[in-house]
Each structure stands twice: as structure tokens, then as C-alpha cells.
Design a protein around this motif. Sequence first.
Motif, PDB file in Angstrom:
ATOM      1  N   PHE A   6       6.381   6.380   9.562  1.00  0.00           N
ATOM      2  CA  PHE A   6       6.598   5.387  10.592  1.00  0.00           C
ATOM      3  C   PHE A   6       5.839   4.565  10.224  1.00  0.00           C
ATOM      4  CE2 PHE A   6       6.038   3.280  14.803  1.00  0.00           C
ATOM      5  CZ  PHE A   6       7.368   2.720  15.122  1.00  0.00           C
ATOM      6  N   ALA A   7       4.136   5.112  10.174  1.00  0.00           N
ATOM      7  CA  ALA A   7       3.323   4.630   9.514  1.00  0.00           C
ATOM      8  C   ALA A   7       3.038   4.618   7.937  1.00  0.00           C
ATOM      9  CB  ALA A   7       2.296   5.664  10.275  1.00  0.00           C
ATOM     10  N   TYR A   8       3.634   4.994   7.468  1.00  0.00           N
ATOM     11  CA  TYR A   8       3.148   4.742   5.933  1.00  0.00           C
ATOM     12  C   TYR A   8       2.901   2.946   5.506  1.00  0.00           C
ATOM     13  CZ  TYR A   8       5.470   4.606   1.429  1.00  0.00           C
ATOM     14  OH  TYR A   8       5.930   4.330  -0.370  1.00  0.00           O
ATOM     15  N   PRO A   9       3.770   2.194   6.315  1.00  0.00           N
ATOM     16  CA  PRO A   9       2.592   0.151   5.963  1.00  0.00           C
ATOM     17  C   PRO A   9       1.054   0.629   6.850  1.00  0.00           C
ATOM     18  CG  PRO A   9       4.967   0.183   7.001  1.00  0.00           C
ATOM     19  CD  PRO A   9       4.384   1.734   7.171  1.00  0.00           C
ATOM     20  N   VAL A  10       1.017   1.673   7.210  1.00  0.00           N
ATOM     21  CA  VAL A  10      -0.397   1.023   8.148  1.00  0.00           C
ATOM     22  C   VAL A  10      -1.561   1.870   6.741  1.00  0.00           C
ATOM     23  CG1 VAL A  10      -2.250   2.212   9.445  1.00  0.00           C
ATOM     24  CG2 VAL A  10       0.180   1.435  10.083  1.00  0.00           C
ATOM     25  N   LEU A  11      -0.787   2.815   5.892  1.00  0.00           N
ATOM     26  CA  LEU A  11      -1.695   3.555   4.979  1.00  0.00           C
ATOM     27  C   LEU A  11      -1.358   2.399   3.714  1.00  0.00           C
ATOM     28  CD1 LEU A  11      -3.202   6.106   3.873  1.00  0.00           C
ATOM     29  CD2 LEU A  11      -0.844   7.527   2.838  1.00  0.00           C
ATOM     30  N   GLN A  12       0.175   1.888   3.306  1.00  0.00           N
ATOM     31  CA  GLN A  12      -0.097   1.056   2.502  1.00  0.00           C
ATOM     32  C   GLN A  12      -1.205  -0.158   2.842  1.00  0.00           C
ATOM     33  OE1 GLN A  12       3.652  -0.752   1.738  1.00  0.00           O
ATOM     34  NE2 GLN A  12       3.432  -0.641   0.370  1.00  0.00           N
ATOM     35  N   ALA A  13      -1.616  -0.951   4.216  1.00  0.00           N
ATOM     36  CA  ALA A  13      -2.242  -1.785   4.544  1.00  0.00           C
ATOM     37  C   ALA A  13      -3.703  -0.782   4.683  1.00  0.00           C
ATOM     38  CB  ALA A  13      -2.877  -2.025   5.967  1.00  0.00           C
ATOM     39  N   ALA A  14      -4.143  -0.445   4.303  1.00  0.00           N
ATOM     40  CA  ALA A  14      -5.448   0.212   4.120  1.00  0.00           C
ATOM     41  C   ALA A  14      -5.347   0.991   2.468  1.00  0.00           C
ATOM     42  CB  ALA A  14      -5.660   1.932   4.346  1.00  0.00           C
ATOM     43  N   ASP A  15      -4.459   1.216   1.774  1.00  0.00           N
ATOM     44  CA  ASP A  15      -4.406   1.212   0.532  1.00  0.00           C
ATOM     45  C   ASP A  15      -4.936   0.376  -0.531  1.00  0.00           C
ATOM     46  OD1 ASP A  15      -3.562   3.644   0.445  1.00  0.00           O
ATOM     47  OD2 ASP A  15      -2.183   3.091  -0.024  1.00  0.00           O
ATOM     48  N   VAL A  16      -4.410  -1.059   0.661  1.00  0.00           N
ATOM     49  CA  VAL A  16      -4.599  -2.319   0.017  1.00  0.00           C
ATOM     50  C   VAL A  16      -5.923  -2.942  -0.529  1.00  0.00           C
ATOM     51  CG1 VAL A  16      -3.784  -4.992  -0.144  1.00  0.00           C
ATOM     52  CG2 VAL A  16      -2.244  -3.109  -0.304  1.00  0.00           C
ATOM     53  N   LEU A  17      -5.918  -2.774   2.005  1.00  0.00           N
ATOM     54  CA  LEU A  17      -7.966  -3.092   1.471  1.00  0.00           C
ATOM     55  C   LEU A  17      -8.967  -2.674   1.579  1.00  0.00           C
ATOM     56  CD1 LEU A  17      -5.968  -4.091   5.288  1.00  0.00           C
ATOM     57  CD2 LEU A  17      -6.170  -5.932   3.803  1.00  0.00           C
ATOM     58  N   LEU A  18      -8.655  -1.179   1.407  1.00  0.00           N
ATOM     59  CA  LEU A  18     -10.247  -0.562   0.932  1.00  0.00           C
ATOM     60  C   LEU A  18     -10.390  -1.436   0.126  1.00  0.00           C
ATOM     61  CD1 LEU A  18     -11.597   2.020   2.044  1.00  0.00           C
ATOM     62  CD2 LEU A  18      -9.752   2.487  -0.034  1.00  0.00           C
ATOM     63  N   TYR A  19      -9.768  -1.762  -1.320  1.00  0.00           N
ATOM     64  CA  TYR A  19     -10.100  -2.022  -2.403  1.00  0.00           C
ATOM     65  C   TYR A  19     -10.079  -4.065  -2.217  1.00  0.00           C
ATOM     66  CZ  TYR A  19      -9.126   2.517  -3.896  1.00  0.00           C
ATOM     67  OH  TYR A  19      -9.554   3.576  -3.702  1.00  0.00           O
ATOM     68  N   LYS A  20     -10.207  -4.454  -0.813  1.00  0.00           N
ATOM     69  CA  LYS A  20     -10.597  -6.032  -0.961  1.00  0.00           C
ATOM     70  C   LYS A  20      -9.270  -6.614  -1.830  1.00  0.00           C
ATOM     71  CE  LYS A  20     -15.083  -6.020   1.726  1.00  0.00           C
ATOM     72  NZ  LYS A  20     -15.788  -6.726   2.127  1.00  0.00           N
ATOM     73  N   ALA A  21      -8.097  -6.425  -1.722  1.00  0.00           N
ATOM     74  CA  ALA A  21      -7.140  -6.969  -2.652  1.00  0.00           C
ATOM     75  C   ALA A  21      -6.427  -8.178  -2.079  1.00  0.00           C
ATOM     76  CB  ALA A  21      -6.306  -5.944  -3.477  1.00  0.00           C
ATOM     77  N   THR A  22      -6.638  -9.081  -3.634  1.00  0.00           N
ATOM     78  CA  THR A  22      -6.041 -10.272  -3.347  1.00  0.00           C
ATOM     79  C   THR A  22      -5.294 -10.369  -3.717  1.00  0.00           C
ATOM     80  OG1 THR A  22      -7.222 -11.128  -5.467  1.00  0.00           O
ATOM     81  CG2 THR A  22      -8.601 -11.057  -2.924  1.00  0.00           C
ATOM     82  N   HIS A  23      -4.518  -9.556  -4.747  1.00  0.00           N
ATOM     83  CA  HIS A  23      -3.116  -9.993  -5.214  1.00  0.00           C
ATOM     84  C   HIS A  23      -2.315  -8.400  -4.989  1.00  0.00           C
ATOM     85  CE1 HIS A  23      -5.128 -13.476  -6.270  1.00  0.00           C
ATOM     86  NE2 HIS A  23      -3.961 -14.137  -6.652  1.00  0.00           N
ATOM     87  N   VAL A  24      -1.003  -8.531  -5.010  1.00  0.00           N
ATOM     88  CA  VAL A  24      -0.650  -6.865  -5.259  1.00  0.00           C
ATOM     89  C   VAL A  24       0.592  -7.207  -5.683  1.00  0.00           C
ATOM     90  CG1 VAL A  24       0.124  -5.215  -3.725  1.00  0.00           C
ATOM     91  CG2 VAL A  24      -1.464  -6.515  -2.916  1.00  0.00           C
ATOM     92  N   PRO A  25       0.527  -6.503  -6.660  1.00  0.00           N
ATOM     93  CA  PRO A  25       1.921  -7.129  -7.286  1.00  0.00           C
ATOM     94  C   PRO A  25       2.832  -5.656  -7.149  1.00  0.00           C
ATOM     95  CG  PRO A  25       0.563  -5.966  -9.193  1.00  0.00           C
ATOM     96  CD  PRO A  25       0.304  -5.941  -7.711  1.00  0.00           C
TER      97      PRO A  25
END
Length: 363
Positions: A159-178
Amino acid sequence: LVLHQCLSYTRHALHGQTRYKSTTVFSGIQPTGVAHLGNYLGALRAWGQLSASPPQQFDHTIFSIVDLHALTAPPAPDKLREYKRISAALIIASGVDPEKCILYVQSDVSGHAELCWILSCFSDFGHLNRMTQWKSKMNLNSNSSVTDEAVENLRLGLFAYPVLQAADVLLYKATHVPVGEDQIQHLELTRHIGKRFNSSYKTKVFPLPEVLLTRTPRLMSLRDPAKKMSKSDPAEQSRIMINDSPELIRVKIKRAITDGNSSVSYDPSTRPGVANLIDMVAGLQNRTPEEVAGDVKGFSGHAELKDFVADVVTRELQPVREKFERLCRDPEYLDRVLCRGAERAGVIAQATLKEVKTTVGIY
Ligand code: ATP
């Protein structure tokens, strides 16, 4: 920021386009086995192009083997260990140059789990409840209301998988996600969580990322063209694996579900099976499906089309398969790449975490 012409990605504007001070590409793949053609065309091949793009395109490119995500459908422990190296080999064989980007295993950087907890305090149940991926993984229809029995069996991690995914992306301050099209909804949630965090503290800690889509953002299953090609589909004939032999590729394509109309034309809504085969060729040859359809419309029937598609897939995947097999024979090299990648990713992650912890008052 204008993407270089040679990249096969297009920007999928979630909420208009944003200007960024610096740009970081981040994406991940679960170590759940050898990648399939959908992973390759929807993500991996273009990761290679992004990591090789001129430096002015993106300031950083970071790719992660997301083993914590894989635990939502836990593989056998030995398999998980093996799949991590296999994933590294696949990513490099698909064209990613580990000298030009950061390639690492998610669990080697503890900041993912830590930020996930902090962000979960900014994520609401209602939003997560609307995510279609956990429903499809539980074989639930995305539109129908979820039964009490399904909720009883729903694991918190899935259920919380997308929150971990948000953490993955935001941890690096990513601007573009392919990523492939199946991840757009999760990226919308990432933006929502990032925005909520920023506005709660009147800060701009997190840039809000954009999705980059390839020409083939959603390759469909060979056995059921209404479903996406997936590693976790129990039907092995539904997907072409990067390391399938030419003979196996031909068999799988020959058995692909098409339709009763023997002519060859491109119409994804009424002829999804045929369109999927044309999409495969278009993706591999970097052409539009309409161009490919123009070439094949004179074919005598589906058998001729399938022979042609099998030839293209075999030819295009051969160098990838050979490089993949070579890399798998060199586990020390793969471990060195991942170890160095984790060190470099860890430095960026720590800096973001420090900023986040200071913002919320932990520091
Ligand atoms: P699983 O079925 O085990 O969930 P998966 O096949 O969906 O796995 P992931 O590791 O979740 O693979 O995805 C890796 C990347 O491949 C993601 O960017 C995802 O969007 C992309 N991708 C996955 N399936 C497809 C597909 N059928 N077509 C295009 N891109 C895809």
C-alpha cells in the motif's frame, strides 16, 4: 531545458513545465528477475541515452536497483541477492555507463527508508487508496470498490509502495524521472507529497519532478494485449526477456495473441495485439508506429508480420544479450560499480536528509 534530439524521451507534463536550478535524473528498477522488452523500451534503453547525454542536458543521472520495493512480493533470499547483480548487468548492458552516472542498490543507502517514514507523515490514506498498481497486483479492478476481505490481506508495504518511491525520487531532488506509463500516477503522488512538505514548512526543499516517457511507454503482454507486459505475470510466454534465445523469441512472438482479421494495420483500440507487435518494432527502430505500419501493410498475414517482428527483436536485442551475459560472468566488477555508486549516492542522500531533518525540527 531542451532535450537533445537523439533522446527518445518526451516530457510528460504532469502540471505544466517547470524551470529548475539544476537537473537530476533519477529512476529505478526492481530486482525481480531479468528485465523484459517492456522494461527495456519503456525505461532501460533510454536510461543509457540519458546517462550518455552531453553534460549540459542533466547535471546528475542516478539509477537505483530498488530491492526494498521488491520485498513487497518477496523473492527467495538467494534469488534477491542474485537478481541485484543481474539488474546491474542489465542496466549496464542496456547502455548505461556507470562512469557517467550513479548506479547503486537502494538498501545500501539508508536514507531511502528514513525519508520514507518522514514522508509517510505527509501522505494521506485517501490518495494511496486511489493508486491502481496495488489493486492490479491484488487482481482487483481499479474502478470497483475494494472489498473488506481484500483490505484485510493488503500488506502495508504494498500500500505504501508509492511513498517509498516518492522518497527515492525526492532524496536526490530529482527533476526528471524516466519511467514507463504505469508509473505516472505514482509520480503525481510524489509531486503531491513534495508540494505538501514544501508548503507545510514554507520551504522549497523538494523540486517537483517531471516524468520522461519513451516512444514505447507501455508495451503490452503477448498473451493478453489488454495487460501491460510485466515481470510478475505468471505466464512466461507473455513477455520477451532480454536474454531469450532467438529461437525462444520467435516461438513467443509466433504465439502472440493477435485477432481474426488477417490484414495488417495499426489501430491500438480495435487491434491491440497487432498494434503491440508494430509498437515493438517502432520502439526498437526509433520510428513511429505509423511509419512501421506503412512498411508492413502489404504483408500477406500475421505469420509474415510475426516473422518480421521476430527478426527485428532478435537483431536489436542480440548485442544487449551478449553484453549482459559477459557482465554476468564478472560479479567482482558489478560489485565494485555498485559499491562506488552507493558511496556517491549516500553523500547526496545525507545532504538532503540533513536539510529535511533541520526543516522538520529533528535537528
Ligand atoms: P513487476 O511486474 O514485477 O512489478 P515490472 O515489469 O513492472 O515489474 P518494474 O521493475 O516495476 O518492472 O519497472 C521498471 C521500469 O520499467 C519502470 O520504469 C516501469 O515503468 C517500466 N515498465 C515496466 N513494464 C513496462 C511495460 N510493459 N512497458 C513499458 N515500460 C514498462
